[in-house]
Design an enzyme around this catalytic site. Structure first.
Site, short mmCIF file in Angstrom:
data_model
loop_
_atom_site.label_atom_id
_atom_site.label_comp_id
_atom_site.label_asym_id
_atom_site.label_seq_id
_atom_site.Cartn_x
_atom_site.Cartn_y
_atom_site.Cartn_z
N LYS A 14 11.23 19.65 -40.54
CA LYS A 14 11.14 20.97 -41.16
C LYS A 14 11.69 20.92 -42.58
CE LYS A 14 13.12 25.54 -40.50
NZ LYS A 14 13.88 26.40 -39.59
N GLU A 74 18.07 10.53 -41.41
CA GLU A 74 17.53 9.59 -40.42
C GLU A 74 16.01 9.52 -40.53
OE1 GLU A 74 19.65 11.99 -39.97
OE2 GLU A 74 21.24 11.46 -38.56
N GLY A 101 14.33 24.63 -35.60
CA GLY A 101 13.90 23.29 -35.21
C GLY A 101 13.83 23.10 -33.70
N ARG A 102 14.84 23.57 -33.00
CA ARG A 102 14.88 23.34 -31.55
C ARG A 102 13.92 24.25 -30.78
NH1 ARG A 102 19.45 25.00 -33.82
NH2 ARG A 102 20.32 27.04 -33.32
N GLU A 129 23.19 23.50 -29.24
CA GLU A 129 23.09 23.75 -30.68
C GLU A 129 22.92 25.26 -30.93
OE1 GLU A 129 19.80 22.25 -33.44
OE2 GLU A 129 21.32 20.75 -33.84
N HIS A 171 22.36 8.62 -6.08
CA HIS A 171 22.96 7.31 -5.85
C HIS A 171 23.94 6.97 -6.96
CE1 HIS A 171 20.25 6.56 -2.51
NE2 HIS A 171 19.38 7.26 -3.23
N LYS A 189 27.36 15.22 -41.29
CA LYS A 189 26.31 14.70 -42.19
C LYS A 189 26.92 14.38 -43.56
CE LYS A 189 22.40 17.38 -40.39
NZ LYS A 189 21.41 18.40 -40.66
O1 F6P Z 1 20.97 18.30 -37.76
C1 F6P Z 1 20.48 19.22 -36.86
C2 F6P Z 1 19.07 19.58 -37.15
O2 F6P Z 1 19.00 20.37 -38.28
C3 F6P Z 1 18.39 20.26 -35.98
O3 F6P Z 1 18.67 21.60 -35.92
C4 F6P Z 1 16.96 19.94 -36.23
O4 F6P Z 1 16.18 20.11 -35.08
C5 F6P Z 1 17.08 18.49 -36.65
O5 F6P Z 1 18.28 18.42 -37.38
C6 F6P Z 1 15.94 17.96 -37.47
O6 F6P Z 1 15.75 18.70 -38.63
P1 F6P Z 1 14.47 18.50 -39.52
O7 F6P Z 1 13.28 18.92 -38.72
O8 F6P Z 1 14.68 19.39 -40.71
O9 F6P Z 1 14.39 17.06 -39.90
#
Ligand code: F6P
Length: 547
Positions: A206, A212, A266-267, A352, A383, A512
Site C-alpha cells: 500500500k 522489506e 493493510g490488514r 495490530e 499431539h 522500524k
Molecule cells: O508495519 C506494519 C504494516 O504497516 C502493516 O499494517 C501492513 O499490513 C504492512 O506493514 C505492509 O504495509 P505495506 O502494504 O504498506 O507494505
C-alpha cells in the site's frame, strides 16, 4: 472510560458469581442450552453454548455493547465516517466487497464505488490474460508463475486464501508463490527454482515504502534484468499500491498499477487488488464468490439484531474472558488443513488492530485489550500443546473450526476422523474426567490401590473449559469470504467495546526507525545512542562479520 460504564461494573459483579459456575450443571439444568446459545447463518453454525455464560451474562454483555453505541459505530464504519480517528480516514474494506450495484459510499464527498468496480475490472483483465496465456513475458513466453512480494496485510490475507482454496484450482491455473520475509535465503531459494522468462512479480505494498518489500522487489528486479535486460520489467512486474509516484519510479507503468486507497487498512485489504494472487490462482469467478460471501456476512452484521449477530456474539464472549476473567490468550484450533494460515492472518488482524493502550480520544486504558492470538492445526496440536489446554490451572478460550464435509475427498475416513476429533476435543474440555471415573477405569484395568492413589491426580481433567465451535458445511469461496468477514467484524466490535482505534498501528513505527539506524551502523556508521545491551550485541556481530 469503558470500565466506568454501568454494564461493565455489573459484569464485574456478575463474573464473581460466575467464576464458580459449572457449564455441565448449566447444560443439565437447561435442555435447550445448546440451541439457545448457538446461531446458524448461511452454511455456518456457531455454537457458543460451551462458554461460562448464562442468560444474564449475555444480557449484560449486550447492554455493554449498547452502552458503547455499537450499532451506531457499525453504521459509521459502513458509511465511510472517518472511524480511523488518528489518521482521519474511513475504514471501508466493506466497500471493496459491496455487491449492491446501486450503492453510493462517499469519502470526502466522492463516491468510492466506481473506483472499486474499475479496479475489479482491471484485475479481471490481468487475471484472464494470465490464465489464458495471452499475457506474454518479454521473450514471448506465457507466464506460469506469479510471485507476490509483500508483507503483513499485503501477504497474509492473499496467501491464506490462495492456499485455502487450492482444492478449487481449475485448469489454466498459474502457480503462485509468496515472499514476505527479508531473510535473503527465502528469495534466493525461490528464484533459483524460477525461470525469469515465465515469472511475473506482483509488488504488493500500500505504501510502497516498506523496507522489506522494497528490498525484495529490488532483488527480484535485478535478477530479472540480469537475465533479460531492463526492458523486461514492463512485462514481468505489476504493483498494487496507493503510492503512484513510487510505483512509477520503480519502473512500473500506470497501466500495471492496481489502486489501493488510504481508506483500506493493510490488514483488511485482501478484498482489494491485494487479492490478485487469489484471483490469478483460482480465477476471477472464485474471487467474486469470495467477495459475495464477505458481503453476505457484512449484510448480516449490519442488519441483524445484536442478539442474533454472529460477529457481535463472538466478540462479546471474547471480551468476557479478556476483561472479566483476565485471560490474555485466545487460541484458534483448526480442523481443516485448508485454513492452516488462518491463525497467522487473525493474529495480525486482531493484535495490530486492538493491541492498544489508549482510547480513541487519547486517554490511557485501565483494562486489557487484544489477547495474544495464536493457533494451529488442531489435530497436530493434540499431539503437542493440547496438554496445557486440558490440564493447566488456567483455561485458554478457544475457537474450534471445522468443515462438516469436503468436496472431492479421496479419503472420507480421514475427514470423518478429523471431524470426530474436533468434536471430541471440545467435549473433553467441557466434560473433563473426575476422580471417581478415573479410579473405576484404573480398577477395571487391574491396577492396585496404591498405584491408583499415586496416579489419580495426574489423570483427572477438571473440565468446564470454554470453547466456541464453528462448523461450516464445505469450505467454498463464499463460505471462506463469510468466515473471514466474521472475524474482521469480531475484531471491530471488540475495538468498539475497548474504545480503541482498530485501524491505526503506531506501535510498529519505533522498531522500524531503530532498524534503519542499526542497519547503517552495521554498514560502518558510528554506533551511538543505544542501550548497553544493544551496543554490546552490535559490536559482537560486527566483530564476527569482520572475521
Ligand atoms: O508495519 C506494519 C504494516 O504497516 C502493516 O499494517 C501492513 O499490513 C504492512 O506493514 C505492509 O504495509 P505495506 O502494504 O504498506 O507494505
Amino acid at each position: 472510560m469503558r470500565n466506568q460504564l454501568k454494564s461493565w461494573q455489573r459484569l464485574e459483579e456478575h463474573q464473581r458469581e460466575m467464576v464458580g459456575a459449572d457449564m455441565r450443571d448449566m447444560f443439565a439444568a437447561d435442555g435447550g442450552r445448546a440451541q439457545a446459545f448457538s446461531l446458524e447463518w448461511g452454511d455456518i453454525v456457531c455454537d457458543f453454548s460451551r462458554n461460562i455464560v448464562d442468560a444474564t451474562t449475555m444480557k449484560l454483555l449486550l447492554e455493554l455493547a449498547r452502552e458503547c453505541r455499537l450499532q451506531q459505530r457499525i453504521e459509521e464504519m459502513f458509511s465511510g465516517v472517518p472511524v480511523n480517528v488518528t489518521e482521519g480516514r474511513a475504514a471501508l474494506h466493506t466497500a471493496l466487497r459491496c455487491r449492491d450495484k446501486l450503492a453510493v459510499i462517499t469519502v470526502d464527498g466522492v463516491d468510492v464505488m466506481p473506483q472499486v468496480r474499475a479496479t475489479l475490472e482491471q484485475m479481471r483483465g490481468l487475471v484472464n490474460a494470465l490464465r489464458s496465456g495471452t499475457w506474454r513475458g518479454h521473450s514471448g513466453a506465457p507466464i506460469n508463475t506469479v510471485v507476490n512480494i509483500g508483507i503483513g496485510g499485503s501477504d497474509l490475507g492473499p496467501r491464506l486464501v490462495t492456499r485455502a482454496l487450492e482444492h478449487c484450482m481449475g485448469a489454466g491455473a498459474v502457480r503462485t508463490e509468496f515472499v514476505s520475509t527479508i531473510d535473503p535465503v527465502a528469495l534466493q531459494r525461490l528464484l533459483a527454482r524460477l525461470d525469469p522468462a515465465t515469472t511475473l512479480f506482483i509488488i504488493s505494498s500500500k505504501s510502497f515504502t516498506t523496507r522489506e518489500t522494497m528490498l525484495n522487489a529490488a532483488a527480484a528486479r535485478a535478477w530479472l534484468c540480469s537475465a533479460m535486460g531492463e526492458a523486461a520489467v514492463a512485462r514481468h512486474f505489476v504493483a498494487v499500491s496507493a503510492n503512484c509516484e513510487a510505483v512509477a519510479e520503480f519502473g512500473i507503468s500506470a497501466d500495471n498499477r492496481f489502486a489501493m486507497w488510504d481508506w483500506v487498512g493493510g490488514r483488511y485489504s485482501l478484498w482489494s487488488a491485494i487479492g490478485l494472487p487469489i484471483a490469478i490462482a483460482h480465477g476471477m469467478e472464485v474471487f467474486d464468490q469470495l467477495l459475495d460471501g464477505a458481503y453476505a456476512m457484512d449484510c448480516h452484521f449490519r442488519t441483524a439484531s445484536l442478539e442474533q449477530n454472529m460477529p457481535v456474539l463472538l466478540a462479546l464472549i471474547g471480551v468476557w474472558y479478556n476483561n472479566f476473567f483476565y485471560r490474555d490468550s485466545y487460541a484458534l484450533l483448526i480442523y481443516d488443513n485448508a485454513l492452516r494460515l488462518l491463525p497467522d492472518w487473525l493474529q495480525q488482524l486482531d493484535m495490530e488492530s486492538n493491541g492498544k493502550s489508549c482510547t480513541c480520544s487519547g486517554h490511557g486504558i485501565g483494562y486489557p485489550t487484544a489477547p495474544v492470538v495464536w493457533g494451529h492445526i488442531g489435530i497436530e496440536g493434540q499431539h503437542a500443546f493440547y496438554q496445557r489446554l486440558h490440564q493447566s490451572p488456567v483455561f485458554v478460550p478457544c475457537d474450534f473450526i471445522c468443515a462438516a464435509s469436503v468436496g472431492d475427498n479421496h479419503y472420507p475416513q480421514q475427514q470423518r476422523f478429523l471431524l470426530a476429533n474436533c468434536l471430541a476435543q471440545a467435549e473433553a474440555l467441557l466434560k473433563g474426567r473426575d476422580g471417581a471415573t478415573v479410579r473405576s477405569e484404573l480398577r477395571a484395568a487391574g491396577m492396585d490401590e496404591t498405584k491408583i492413589a499415586a496416579l489419580l491426580p495426574h489423570r483427572i481433567f477438571s473440565g468446564n473449559r470454554p470453547s466456541n465451535t464453528i462448523i461450516y458445511n464445505k469450505l467454498t469461496p463464499h463460505t471462506l469470504g463469510a468466515l473471514l468477514a466474521l472475524y474482521e467484524h469480531r475484531t471491530f466490535v471488540q475495538g468498539v467495546i475497548w474504545d480503541v482505534n482498530s485501524f491505526d498501528q503506531w506501535g510498529v513505527e519505533l522498531g522500524k526507525q531503530l532498524a534503519g539506524t542499526i542497519d547503517m551502523e552495521l554498514s560502518g556508521e558510528q554506533i551511538s545512542g543505544h542501550d548497553p545491551s544493544t551496543t554490546a550485541l552490535l559490536r559482537r556481530c560486527i566483530d564476527w562479520q569482520q572475521g
